[in-house]
Design a protein around this motif. Structure first.
Motif, short mmCIF file in Angstrom:
data_model
loop_
_atom_site.label_atom_id
_atom_site.label_comp_id
_atom_site.label_asym_id
_atom_site.label_seq_id
_atom_site.Cartn_x
_atom_site.Cartn_y
_atom_site.Cartn_z
N SER A 154 7.36 0.20 3.53
CA SER A 154 6.33 1.17 3.16
C SER A 154 5.74 1.85 4.40
N GLY A 162 0.81 -1.21 0.00
CA GLY A 162 0.00 0.00 0.00
C GLY A 162 0.83 1.26 0.00
N PRO A 180 3.94 8.17 6.08
CA PRO A 180 4.53 6.85 6.37
C PRO A 180 6.06 6.88 6.27
N HIS A 215 2.33 -5.50 9.85
CA HIS A 215 1.43 -6.56 9.44
C HIS A 215 1.28 -7.58 10.57
N LYS A 223 4.18 0.04 6.98
CA LYS A 223 3.07 -0.74 7.53
C LYS A 223 3.58 -1.81 8.49
N ASP A 260 1.87 5.60 10.60
CA ASP A 260 1.49 7.00 10.44
C ASP A 260 0.97 7.16 9.01
N GLU A 261 -0.34 7.23 8.85
CA GLU A 261 -0.92 7.32 7.51
C GLU A 261 -0.61 8.64 6.82
N THR A 262 -0.41 9.71 7.58
CA THR A 262 -0.19 11.02 6.96
C THR A 262 1.21 11.14 6.38
N SER A 289 -3.19 -5.26 8.31
CA SER A 289 -2.04 -4.36 8.34
C SER A 289 -2.52 -2.93 8.55
N VAL A 290 -1.62 -2.13 9.07
CA VAL A 290 -1.94 -0.74 9.34
C VAL A 290 -0.66 0.09 9.21
N PHE A 291 -0.80 1.30 8.67
CA PHE A 291 0.33 2.22 8.65
C PHE A 291 0.56 2.75 10.06
#
Length: 151
Positions: free
Chosen positions: A107, A74, A130, A111, A109, A126-128, A122-124
């Motif tokens: 990236s 992602g 990464p 997992h 993430k 920090d989505e803003t 899975s999750v970032f």
């Protein structure tokens, strides 16, 4: 007149260099990025991160391949957003807690992967913005701790 032509040539040359540098971020040069994950043992198997963002399971007694799963990276594209996304390259040794394998990727993430039913979430971190995860996760008291390059 000759000075004007010289200035125009310099300006065109400078623009060509600037455009070339910007477009370099949009081209996939085919460089292979592998990662270098260590190995974790559990449940009679060896688990590791492999090239292309894959988790691999090997039989610990004979070293035979059991399965591999590609993680969803992602990731965003290149600097200008036009280059292909990099796969979720794994640099750090995954952590195993029960039947869940935790792995961070380049990236940004983290997992959580079930080694029994091969389902993952899975999750970032920090989505803003990464940031690559290059440190291995640590699982303690139902919490997962992980370091990334942003501190």
């Amino acid at each position: 007149m000759q000075i004007k032509r010289h200035k125009i040539k310099i300006t065109v040359f400078t623009l060509l260099i600037a455009v070339s540098v910007m477009l370099a971020g949009c081209v996939d040069f085919g460089a292979s990025q592998a990662g270098w994950s260590g190995v974790v043992y559990g449940n009679g198997s060896l688990y590791l991160g492999a090239a292309g963002g894959k988790l691999v399971s090997l039989n610990s007694e004979n070293g035979f391949y059991q399965w591999q799963e590609t993680l969803d990276a992602g990731a965003a594209g290149g600097g200008l957003g036009c280059a292909p996304a990099a796969s979720g390259i794994i640099y750090a040794t995954p952590a195993l807690e029960g039947d869940t394998l935790f792995a961070g990727d380049y990236s940004g993430k983290i997992h959580a992967f079930s080694v029994t039913d091969r389902q993952s979430k899975s999750v970032f971190l920090d989505e803003t913005a990464p940031q690559p995860i290059i440190g291995g996760p640590l699982v303690s008291h139902e919490n997962v701790y992980i370091g990334s390059i942003d501190g």
